[in-house]
Design a protein around this motif. Structure first.
Motif: not given
Length: 100
Positions: A15, A35, A37-38, A53-59
């Motif tokens: 991350l 989850s 956020e960058r 890449r910026s934004g939120t993500w989830s795995r």
């Protein structure tokens, strides 16, 4: 990276650029949901090309054995998130003695 041991699982995620307080980890019966956020760079300069890449993500990950929610720990160091989760002890059968 997910590694299964005799007593549990180890999950490691890269991350880079993610702040510790933006990471959220939830453990349920057999699932682990992560989850984060960058945030985008706040430079005043004009960006011509960016590989970030910026934004939120989830795995989410589903495991073959139930997780012991009391035995889930997480460590975030040098951009690597490491989560250790113990396997829950499930007794599916018991022996019953006949009374005299």
């Amino acid at each position: 990276e997910i590694v299964e041991t005799e007593n549990g699982y180890v999950v490691r995620l890269e991350l880079p650029g993610v702040q510790r307080d933006s990471i959220d980890i939830k453990a349920t019966d057999r699932n682990l949901v992560i989850s984060a956020e960058r945030t985008a760079s706040s430079d005043e300069a004009t960006i011509l090309l960016s590989e970030f890449r910026s934004g939120t993500w989830s795995r989410s990950f589903r495991f073959p054995h139930s997780l012991s929610r009391e035995k889930v720990t997480a460590n975030f160091r040098d951009g690597i998130l490491e989560i250790k989760a113990g396997k829950a002890v499930n007794h599916t059968s018991v022996s019953v003695q006949l009374e005299d």
